[in-house]
Design a protein around this motif. Structure first.
Motif, PDB file in Angstrom:
ATOM      1  N   THR A 464       0.819  -1.227   0.000  1.00  0.00           N
ATOM      2  CA  THR A 464       0.000   0.000   0.000  1.00  0.00           C
ATOM      3  C   THR A 464       0.845   1.267   0.000  1.00  0.00           C
ATOM      4  OG1 THR A 464      -1.860  -1.121   1.080  1.00  0.00           O
ATOM      5  CG2 THR A 464      -1.771   1.277   1.237  1.00  0.00           C
ATOM      6  N   PRO A 465       1.913   1.365   0.800  1.00  0.00           N
ATOM      7  CA  PRO A 465       2.718   2.593   0.753  1.00  0.00           C
ATOM      8  C   PRO A 465       3.380   2.837  -0.599  1.00  0.00           C
ATOM      9  CG  PRO A 465       3.215   1.312   2.729  1.00  0.00           C
ATOM     10  CD  PRO A 465       2.411   0.434   1.842  1.00  0.00           C
ATOM     11  N   LEU A 466       3.493   1.782  -1.416  1.00  0.00           N
ATOM     12  CA  LEU A 466       4.172   1.917  -2.710  1.00  0.00           C
ATOM     13  C   LEU A 466       3.214   2.227  -3.853  1.00  0.00           C
ATOM     14  CD1 LEU A 466       6.726  -1.042  -2.451  1.00  0.00           C
ATOM     15  CD2 LEU A 466       7.011   1.345  -1.760  1.00  0.00           C
ATOM     16  N   ILE A 467       1.919   2.366  -3.564  1.00  0.00           N
ATOM     17  CA  ILE A 467       0.966   2.702  -4.622  1.00  0.00           C
ATOM     18  C   ILE A 467       1.370   4.039  -5.234  1.00  0.00           C
ATOM     19  CG2 ILE A 467      -1.430   3.340  -5.108  1.00  0.00           C
ATOM     20  CD1 ILE A 467      -2.285   1.395  -2.941  1.00  0.00           C
ATOM     21  N   PRO A 468       1.595   4.065  -6.546  1.00  0.00           N
ATOM     22  CA  PRO A 468       2.088   5.318  -7.152  1.00  0.00           C
ATOM     23  C   PRO A 468       1.014   6.389  -7.247  1.00  0.00           C
ATOM     24  CG  PRO A 468       1.725   3.649  -8.842  1.00  0.00           C
ATOM     25  CD  PRO A 468       1.505   2.963  -7.520  1.00  0.00           C
ATOM     26  N   THR A 469       1.438   7.607  -7.182  1.00  0.00           N
ATOM     27  CA  THR A 469       0.554   8.749  -7.382  1.00  0.00           C
ATOM     28  C   THR A 469       0.691   9.237  -8.826  1.00  0.00           C
ATOM     29  OG1 THR A 469       2.294  10.219  -6.569  1.00  0.00           O
ATOM     30  CG2 THR A 469       0.659   9.453  -4.973  1.00  0.00           C
ATOM     31  N   VAL A 470      -0.181  10.129  -9.219  1.00  0.00           N
ATOM     32  CA  VAL A 470      -0.130  10.686 -10.564  1.00  0.00           C
ATOM     33  C   VAL A 470       1.136  11.536 -10.701  1.00  0.00           C
ATOM     34  CG1 VAL A 470      -1.278  12.205 -12.220  1.00  0.00           C
ATOM     35  CG2 VAL A 470      -2.635  10.678 -10.760  1.00  0.00           C
ATOM     36  N   LEU A 471       1.896  11.307 -11.757  1.00  0.00           N
ATOM     37  CA  LEU A 471       3.135  12.056 -11.948  1.00  0.00           C
ATOM     38  C   LEU A 471       2.818  13.523 -12.238  1.00  0.00           C
ATOM     39  CD1 LEU A 471       5.225   9.523 -14.090  1.00  0.00           C
ATOM     40  CD2 LEU A 471       5.159   9.817 -11.611  1.00  0.00           C
ATOM     41  N   PRO A 472       3.473  14.456 -11.539  1.00  0.00           N
ATOM     42  CA  PRO A 472       3.123  15.876 -11.667  1.00  0.00           C
ATOM     43  C   PRO A 472       3.524  16.465 -13.021  1.00  0.00           C
ATOM     44  CG  PRO A 472       5.029  15.613 -10.255  1.00  0.00           C
ATOM     45  CD  PRO A 472       4.534  14.233 -10.546  1.00  0.00           C
ATOM     46  N   VAL A 473       2.654  17.321 -13.533  1.00  0.00           N
ATOM     47  CA  VAL A 473       2.853  17.958 -14.835  1.00  0.00           C
ATOM     48  C   VAL A 473       2.695  19.462 -14.680  1.00  0.00           C
ATOM     49  CG1 VAL A 473       1.892  18.212 -17.163  1.00  0.00           C
ATOM     50  CG2 VAL A 473       2.094  15.940 -16.140  1.00  0.00           C
ATOM     51  N   VAL A 474       3.521  20.231 -15.390  1.00  0.00           N
ATOM     52  CA  VAL A 474       3.419  21.689 -15.397  1.00  0.00           C
ATOM     53  C   VAL A 474       3.221  22.155 -16.837  1.00  0.00           C
ATOM     54  CG1 VAL A 474       4.824  21.986 -13.332  1.00  0.00           C
ATOM     55  CG2 VAL A 474       5.919  21.985 -15.591  1.00  0.00           C
ATOM     56  N   GLN A 475       2.856  23.408 -16.962  1.00  0.00           N
ATOM     57  CA  GLN A 475       2.688  24.030 -18.272  1.00  0.00           C
ATOM     58  C   GLN A 475       4.024  24.579 -18.733  1.00  0.00           C
ATOM     59  OE1 GLN A 475      -0.361  24.044 -19.629  1.00  0.00           O
ATOM     60  NE2 GLN A 475      -0.256  25.469 -21.347  1.00  0.00           N
ATOM     61  N   ARG A 476       4.478  24.184 -19.899  1.00  0.00           N
ATOM     62  CA  ARG A 476       5.725  24.728 -20.391  1.00  0.00           C
ATOM     63  C   ARG A 476       5.469  25.922 -21.314  1.00  0.00           C
ATOM     64  NH1 ARG A 476       8.074  19.550 -23.737  1.00  0.00           N
ATOM     65  NH2 ARG A 476       6.141  18.836 -24.669  1.00  0.00           N
ATOM     66  N   PRO A 477       6.425  26.824 -21.414  1.00  0.00           N
ATOM     67  CA  PRO A 477       6.216  28.038 -22.220  1.00  0.00           C
ATOM     68  C   PRO A 477       5.959  27.699 -23.684  1.00  0.00           C
ATOM     69  CG  PRO A 477       8.151  28.248 -20.816  1.00  0.00           C
ATOM     70  CD  PRO A 477       7.726  26.820 -20.737  1.00  0.00           C
ATOM     71  N   ALA A 478       5.215  28.565 -24.340  1.00  0.00           N
ATOM     72  CA  ALA A 478       4.918  28.366 -25.754  1.00  0.00           C
ATOM     73  C   ALA A 478       6.172  28.570 -26.599  1.00  0.00           C
ATOM     74  CB  ALA A 478       3.824  29.334 -26.196  1.00  0.00           C
ATOM     75  N   THR A 479       6.214  27.913 -27.732  1.00  0.00           N
ATOM     76  CA  THR A 479       7.315  28.101 -28.676  1.00  0.00           C
ATOM     77  C   THR A 479       7.253  29.508 -29.261  1.00  0.00           C
ATOM     78  OG1 THR A 479       7.314  25.759 -29.266  1.00  0.00           O
ATOM     79  CG2 THR A 479       8.354  27.268 -30.815  1.00  0.00           C
ATOM     80  N   PRO A 480       8.360  30.244 -29.245  1.00  0.00           N
ATOM     81  CA  PRO A 480       8.336  31.583 -29.840  1.00  0.00           C
ATOM     82  C   PRO A 480       7.843  31.545 -31.286  1.00  0.00           C
ATOM     83  CG  PRO A 480      10.364  31.254 -28.607  1.00  0.00           C
ATOM     84  CD  PRO A 480       9.674  29.926 -28.652  1.00  0.00           C
ATOM     85  N   ALA A 481       7.086  32.569 -31.670  1.00  0.00           N
ATOM     86  CA  ALA A 481       6.520  32.622 -33.019  1.00  0.00           C
ATOM     87  C   ALA A 481       7.606  32.600 -34.090  1.00  0.00           C
ATOM     88  CB  ALA A 481       5.650  33.870 -33.163  1.00  0.00           C
ATOM     89  N   PHE A 482       8.785  33.104 -33.766  1.00  0.00           N
ATOM     90  CA  PHE A 482       9.905  33.102 -34.712  1.00  0.00           C
ATOM     91  C   PHE A 482      10.162  31.693 -35.235  1.00  0.00           C
ATOM     92  CE2 PHE A 482      14.529  32.900 -35.526  1.00  0.00           C
ATOM     93  CZ  PHE A 482      14.651  33.890 -36.485  1.00  0.00           C
ATOM     94  N   PHE A 483       9.992  30.684 -34.349  1.00  0.00           N
ATOM     95  CA  PHE A 483      10.179  29.296 -34.753  1.00  0.00           C
ATOM     96  C   PHE A 483       8.856  28.653 -35.170  1.00  0.00           C
ATOM     97  CE2 PHE A 483      13.588  30.169 -31.661  1.00  0.00           C
ATOM     98  CZ  PHE A 483      14.685  29.933 -32.468  1.00  0.00           C
ATOM     99  N   ALA A 484       7.814  28.875 -34.393  1.00  0.00           N
ATOM    100  CA  ALA A 484       6.532  28.230 -34.660  1.00  0.00           C
ATOM    101  C   ALA A 484       5.951  28.634 -36.011  1.00  0.00           C
ATOM    102  CB  ALA A 484       5.546  28.543 -33.539  1.00  0.00           C
ATOM    103  N   ASP A 485       6.142  29.896 -36.410  1.00  0.00           N
ATOM    104  CA  ASP A 485       5.574  30.381 -37.673  1.00  0.00           C
ATOM    105  C   ASP A 485       6.517  30.231 -38.849  1.00  0.00           C
ATOM    106  OD1 ASP A 485       3.416  31.083 -36.156  1.00  0.00           O
ATOM    107  OD2 ASP A 485       3.898  33.227 -36.071  1.00  0.00           O
ATOM    108  N   GLY A 486       7.699  29.708 -38.615  1.00  0.00           N
ATOM    109  CA  GLY A 486       8.635  29.462 -39.712  1.00  0.00           C
ATOM    110  C   GLY A 486       9.450  30.663 -40.136  1.00  0.00           C
ATOM    111  N   THR A 487       9.395  31.779 -39.398  1.00  0.00           N
ATOM    112  CA  THR A 487      10.174  32.963 -39.753  1.00  0.00           C
ATOM    113  C   THR A 487      11.665  32.667 -39.773  1.00  0.00           C
ATOM    114  OG1 THR A 487       8.481  34.285 -38.648  1.00  0.00           O
ATOM    115  CG2 THR A 487      10.535  35.397 -39.214  1.00  0.00           C
ATOM    116  N   VAL A 488      12.097  31.729 -38.974  1.00  0.00           N
ATOM    117  CA  VAL A 488      13.518  31.387 -38.883  1.00  0.00           C
ATOM    118  C   VAL A 488      14.101  31.028 -40.240  1.00  0.00           C
ATOM    119  CG1 VAL A 488      12.995  28.977 -38.324  1.00  0.00           C
ATOM    120  CG2 VAL A 488      15.192  29.947 -37.636  1.00  0.00           C
TER     121      VAL A 488
END
Length: 621
Positions: A464-488
């Motif tokens: 019982t003590p070893l029952i796993p919990t949900v692995l924590p997740v955070v929000q990561r920053p968005a990809t800069p538009a310079f890369f996401a929009d192909g301006t690079v």
């Protein structure tokens, strides 16, 4: 009652013996008549097996539910930079397959030297077949899918082996499989290391070796079957190499130890098994080498290969054996001192209740050869996992341990010693399964017997003590538009993009931006393992260039470092080394300091483009 039984030495010649070890459990002895009946089982799933499989899959989905709920921008925070690295591996593999390029190496990272993908655990065994998933849904989906299926299928494969070769009770086998798939080390690696989560081939190989050993000593055995067995085993080994070589090495070592201990008191029978099984196993090794000859050559002798890697002391702290893992009920309600290497390397953390129950089970079943052999595997690999010197609460005890000599053995010196504890997981599971089978047998004999209730109570106390919990997740920053929009693309000809500062093991976010831009440009720097120096010793990330060191200093201190003529000359040399087309400063901490630093180094300022600052340096080359 259970399928692991004692035998008299006088009847050895009338018995067919099965062994299983490795990442390791064991099975006992079957009579010759039983051996004839128990041929390779057909793939047949009954209702109980289906229920168990669904249960394992649901459990895996729950553990990774945080990531499943947000596959666009969610990030397993305890992965450090490893999730970014693995997503890049899957993404660049899919890109190579889609463009009919060699996936074994790439210069999209660490430009222009590149990266040896075979020397970087790229997991082609899943990355290549899941290329359509990666291209359609993105590398994050592939990453979490591999982790989820890895947990579930590893548990299911061990359940299948236990239920067919070790115990009669599906309940006992289910408990064993559950522990194998969701042990603390498995949950810890599920934060970031799919190569230590997708382990289903190990019990499949173990099952095949059991049947090979059984046929090797059975009278009238079909020797022609050895060739087929060798071909199947060779293919499985080759496929495991494409999934992860380190787990395979641990499996092989612990398998050999288990087998040696299992046959220790019946050496004549052990020699018969060895003589019978050695030829097909050797043939399997040859087949595996033939199938993997090109990838292995590339890994050890190809571009950007390395001969060894120095991880430094990576042993388990003694406290890590008895404490509860951080991602568990025990870790929430009874956390101990933090003694892990990091959040993804909690390779022991069995908890003191399980160790007490395990010790009681070993005493209870001490006459079983399987249990004795499994116990030796647990102890030996547990001691090896402690490293060269025993540590207690992060304090050096001064007690030297066997790993001090083992770490000088080739191949072993590339293993993180704390991971050796994972060999104990299936050994513990086998003992728990056998003890559960014994308890069920008592219950069938007498419904009022108190011992089954005591065992199941102890099992709850331990697990019982070893029952796993949900692995924590955070929000990561968005990809800069310079890369996401192909301006690079407007700023890259045939050279590289240099981030300010270049990506490195401590900050690999730019790898995700590159993948978001569909690999339209190579990156200077990165997060990988590559060679350094004339001895080609492996290090994490590229060799540090002077300009990188200067920019990291500015980032960390928030102060513009002294800009000398030598520093200005050095940045020109480094830009030529990287064959840089453009320098890009994304929105990060201390960006004003970094912008001023680079402007003073180059002698001209940047311009803002799609959320980033850009220095076009193509004219400087």
């Amino acid at each position: 009652m259970v399928r692991a039984q004692q035998v008299d030495s006088g009847t050895q010649d009338e018995l067919a013996v099965a062994v299983v070890g490795g990442e390791t459990t064991g099975t006992g002895v079957l009579t010759r008549g039983t051996a004839r009946k128990r041929r390779l089982p057909r793939l047949r799933v009954d209702r109980i097996d289906a229920i168990v499989a669904v249960g394992y899959l649901v459990s895996a989905v729950v553990v990774l539910s945080g990531q499943w709920r947000n596959t666009q921008s969610g990030y397993l925070i305890k992965s450090g930079q490893d999730q970014t690295m693995w997503e890049w591996f899957f993404a660049v593999t899919a890109h190579s397959v889609a463009h009919l390029e060699n996936p074994l190496g790439t210069n999209l990272q660490n430009f222009p030297a590149g990266v040896n993908m075979m020397a970087n655990t790229a997991m082609f065994g899943v990355g290549v077949p899941l290329t359509p998933i990666t291209l359609l849904f993105g590398p994050t989906v592939t990453f979490v899918l591999v982790l989820t299926l890895g947990l579930a299928t590893t548990a299911l494969a061990w359940y299948w082996l236990f239920s067919r070769e070790l115990v009669e009770s599906r309940t006992a086998a289910g408990i064993g499989g559950l522990f194998c798939g969701f042990a603390p080390a498995m949950i810890s690696h599920a934060n970031a290391h799919p190569n230590f989560v997708v382990l289903l081939l190990l019990p499949i190989m173990a099952g095949l070796l059991i049947r090979m050993a059984r046929r090797a000593v059975a009278r009238g055995a079909d020797r022609r079957r050895h060739i087929r067995d060798a071909a199947v085993l060779g293919f499985l080994v080759a496929l495991q190499i494409a999934l992860g070589e380190e787990p395979l090495l641990i499996f092989a070592l612990s398998f050999a130890l288990f087998a040696a201990v299992y046959y220790l008191h019946t050496p004549r029978l052990g020699l018969r098994v060895l003589r019978g099984i050695a030829p097909p196993v050797l043939l399997a090794g040859v087949i595996a080498l033939v199938l993997t000859a090109i990838p292995l050559w590339w890994q050890f002798f190809g571009p950007q290969s390395y001969r060894s890697i120095d991880h430094g002391p990576m042993g388990n702290d003694l406290k890590a054996i008895t404490q509860f893992p951080s991602e568990s009920l025990g870790g929430i309600f009874s956390p101990g001192q933090y003694v892990a290497i990091n959040e993804t390397e909690q390779n022991a953390y069995f908890g003191w209740p399980l160790l007490l129950v395990l010790a009681a089970a070993i005493v209870l079943l001490r006459r079983e050869r399987v249990v004795r052999a499994a116990g030796v595997v647990i102890v030996v690999f547990g001691v090896l996992s402690l490293g060269a010197v025993a540590m207690f609460g992060k304090r050096d005890t001064g007690i030297e341990l066997p790993w001090r000599w083992a770490e000088h053995v080739p191949l072993l010196n590339t293993v993180l010693e704390s991971r050796l504890t994972m060999a104990a997981i299936p050994a513990i599971a086998a003992i728990l399964a056998l003890a559960t089978q014994r308890a069920i047998g008592w219950w069938r004999e007498s419904p009022v017997d108190w011992r089954p209730l005591a065992w199941f109570g102890a099992l709850l106390f331990a697990l019982t003590p070893l029952i796993p919990t949900v692995l924590p997740v955070v929000q990561r920053p968005a990809t800069p538009a310079f890369f996401a929009d192909g301006t690079v693309r407007d700023y890259v000809d045939d050279g590289s993009v240099v981030l300010i500062p270049p990506p490195r093991p401590m900050d690999a976010g730019a790898l995700r931006w590159q993948a978001a831009a569909d690999f339209e440009f190579p990156l200077a720097g990165g997060y990988f393992v590559g060679p350094t120096g004339t001895q080609k010793k492996g290090i994490y990330g590229p060799e540090l260039r002077p300009t990188t060191a200067l920019l990291v200093q500015a980032l960390e201190t928030g102060k513009v470092p002294p800009i000398t003529d030598e520093a200005r000359a050095q940045i020109r040399d480094d830009l030529n080394f990287w064959r840089a087309d453009v320098l890009v400063l994304p929105p990060i901490s201390n960006s004003d300091t970094l912008r001023t630093t680079v402007t003073q180094l180059l002698g001209f300022g940047p311009k803002p483009v799609d959320g980033v600052w850009v220095w076009d340096v193509r004219a400087l080359r």
